[in-house]
Scaffold this motif. Structure first.
Motif, mmCIF file in Angstrom:
data_model
loop_
_atom_site.group_PDB
_atom_site.id
_atom_site.type_symbol
_atom_site.label_atom_id
_atom_site.label_comp_id
_atom_site.label_asym_id
_atom_site.label_seq_id
_atom_site.Cartn_x
_atom_site.Cartn_y
_atom_site.Cartn_z
ATOM 1 N N LEU A 64 0.840 -1.198 0.000
ATOM 2 C CA LEU A 64 0.000 0.000 0.000
ATOM 3 C C LEU A 64 0.876 1.249 0.000
ATOM 4 C CD1 LEU A 64 -2.772 -0.988 2.546
ATOM 5 C CD2 LEU A 64 -3.137 -0.395 0.154
ATOM 6 N N THR A 65 1.952 1.182 0.765
ATOM 7 C CA THR A 65 3.010 2.190 0.751
ATOM 8 C C THR A 65 4.321 1.418 0.753
ATOM 9 O OG1 THR A 65 3.333 2.367 3.153
ATOM 10 C CG2 THR A 65 1.540 3.672 2.195
ATOM 11 N N ASN A 66 5.440 2.119 0.784
ATOM 12 C CA ASN A 66 6.703 1.383 0.743
ATOM 13 C C ASN A 66 7.041 0.689 2.052
ATOM 14 O OD1 ASN A 66 7.356 3.662 2.206
ATOM 15 N ND2 ASN A 66 9.038 4.301 0.885
ATOM 16 N N ASP A 67 6.203 0.886 3.098
ATOM 17 C CA ASP A 67 6.437 0.146 4.341
ATOM 18 C C ASP A 67 5.161 -0.415 4.975
ATOM 19 O OD1 ASP A 67 5.298 2.485 5.320
ATOM 20 O OD2 ASP A 67 6.803 2.792 6.897
ATOM 21 N N VAL A 68 4.082 -0.497 4.187
ATOM 22 C CA VAL A 68 2.816 -1.065 4.677
ATOM 23 C C VAL A 68 2.296 -2.079 3.666
ATOM 24 C CG1 VAL A 68 0.441 -0.626 5.378
ATOM 25 C CG2 VAL A 68 2.227 1.024 5.973
ATOM 26 N N VAL A 69 1.992 -3.283 4.138
ATOM 27 C CA VAL A 69 1.499 -4.373 3.294
ATOM 28 C C VAL A 69 0.048 -4.686 3.627
ATOM 29 C CG1 VAL A 69 1.722 -6.859 2.833
ATOM 30 C CG2 VAL A 69 3.765 -5.414 2.959
ATOM 31 N N LEU A 70 -0.762 -4.903 2.603
ATOM 32 C CA LEU A 70 -2.152 -5.314 2.752
ATOM 33 C C LEU A 70 -2.249 -6.815 2.512
ATOM 34 C CD1 LEU A 70 -5.202 -4.561 2.963
ATOM 35 C CD2 LEU A 70 -5.167 -4.225 0.479
ATOM 36 N N THR A 71 -2.913 -7.534 3.419
ATOM 37 C CA THR A 71 -3.071 -8.979 3.271
ATOM 38 C C THR A 71 -4.344 -9.411 3.982
ATOM 39 O OG1 THR A 71 -1.916 -11.106 3.457
ATOM 40 C CG2 THR A 71 -1.701 -9.579 5.310
ATOM 41 N N ALA A 72 -4.522 -10.716 4.178
ATOM 42 C CA ALA A 72 -5.701 -11.259 4.850
ATOM 43 C C ALA A 72 -5.428 -11.447 6.333
ATOM 44 C CB ALA A 72 -6.089 -12.595 4.221
ATOM 45 N N ALA A 73 -6.438 -11.173 7.159
ATOM 46 C CA ALA A 73 -6.309 -11.376 8.599
ATOM 47 C C ALA A 73 -6.040 -12.839 8.921
ATOM 48 C CB ALA A 73 -7.571 -10.897 9.307
ATOM 49 N N SER A 74 -6.634 -13.756 8.161
ATOM 50 C CA SER A 74 -6.445 -15.182 8.405
ATOM 51 C C SER A 74 -5.001 -15.609 8.181
ATOM 52 C CB SER A 74 -7.377 -16.008 7.498
ATOM 53 O OG SER A 74 -7.242 -15.618 6.144
ATOM 54 N N CYS A 75 -4.240 -14.781 7.468
ATOM 55 C CA CYS A 75 -2.829 -15.073 7.223
ATOM 56 C C CYS A 75 -1.978 -14.822 8.458
ATOM 57 C CB CYS A 75 -2.328 -14.216 6.069
ATOM 58 S SG CYS A 75 -0.548 -14.268 5.829
ATOM 59 N N ILE A 76 -2.280 -13.743 9.199
ATOM 60 C CA ILE A 76 -1.351 -13.314 10.246
ATOM 61 C C ILE A 76 -1.913 -13.445 11.668
ATOM 62 C CG2 ILE A 76 -0.050 -11.825 8.721
ATOM 63 C CD1 ILE A 76 -2.562 -10.321 11.152
#
Length: 268
Positions: A64-76
């Motif tokens: 999303l930015t150079n230091d923020v990642v978008l993913t699934a809650a079930s992943c983490i």
């Protein structure tokens, strides 16, 4: 890890059949994802990242930015940030690009396991990727007030054929999927899921499709606009489809967290 209580913005994908929607398929092969489709050329998806745990691909994600990642809650969920690494700047999940450690993970406070409506999370990295390098890019979030797309492009590192038991492909692949009507999509949802936050897409011929899990990977339109995130999956069959959590519905949650992360960087 913290859990915030803002309202949220989400995208997600999963594969579920109407007859088995209420059951969790725990015996499925967690390697296959993009059936058919094409290889992504070097630099062709600069926002795509792989999230690594114990030297194995945990799930996909996007910058999303150079230091923020978008993913699934079930992943983490229930995973300590120190256990994770993020690789970007490459179409391979095992080699190339650059690796970054994770500072903190935040998932939506309304997320419930085995549900799709709020299956969204952000990873705040300890160190930013190089934003001037063309191999690193960022997605834009879908505007919920815009006209929904008729199709999306989906990305992943899974099997390229549903007729093989080989391991995951080394190169990122993508394929095009038709977005189903809300009425058709409702046939595949659990009663507890909020249909306003979800959409379905796929290829009923199964010539080209997402099957099984590659949680956190994106559904993309117009080059870099993210419309959904892989939520969960199941085996390819004519009675299954792919379910996405709609990200545009939760943009304010994401934007507030990004602002918080930025403040933390300044105050270090």
């Amino acid at each position: 890890m913290r859990v915030t209580n803002y309202s949220c913005f989400i995208l997600l994908i999963s594969v579920v059949s109407p007859s088995s929607a209420a059951k969790q398929n725990n015996g499925r092969n967690k390697t296959s994802l993009v059936i058919g489709g094409r290889k992504v050329p070097r630099g062709g998806a600069p926002w795509q990242v792989s999230i690594i745990q114990n030297f194995h691909l945990k799930c996909g994600g996007t910058l999303l930015t150079n230091d923020v990642v978008l993913t699934a809650a079930s992943c983490i969920k229930d995973v300590e940030p120190a256990e994770l690494l993020v690789r970007a700047g490459t179409t391979a999940f095992k080699t190339g690009g650059k690796l970054r450690k994770v500072r903190e993970t935040v998932y939506h406070p309304k997320f419930v396991e085995n549900r799709h409506s709020y299956n969204i999370a952000l990873l705040h990295l300890k160190r930013a990727f190089n934003s001037t390098n063309k191999l690193f890019g960022e997605v834009e979030l879908f505007d919920a007030t815009a006209q929904p797309p008729s199709s999306v492009y989906i990305y992943g590192w899974g099997l390229s054929s549903n007729k093989t038991d080989t391991l995951m492909t080394k190169n990122l692949r993508f394929t095009k999927a038709k977005v189903y009507s809300e009425k058709k999509c409702a046939e595949y949802l659990l009663e507890e899921d909020d249909s306003d936050l979800i959409f379905c897409a796929g290829d009923r011929t199964k010539i080209s499709d997402i099957c099984t899990d590659d949680m956190g990977s994106p559904a993309i339109i117009n080059g870099n606009i993210q419309y959904g995130i892989v939520s969960d999956g199941g085996a390819c069959s004519a009675t299954r489809t792919t379910i996405f959590t709609n990200v545009g519905k939760h943009a304010s949650w994401v934007e507030r967290l990004i602002a918080e992360f930025s403040d933390e960087n300044v105050n270090e």
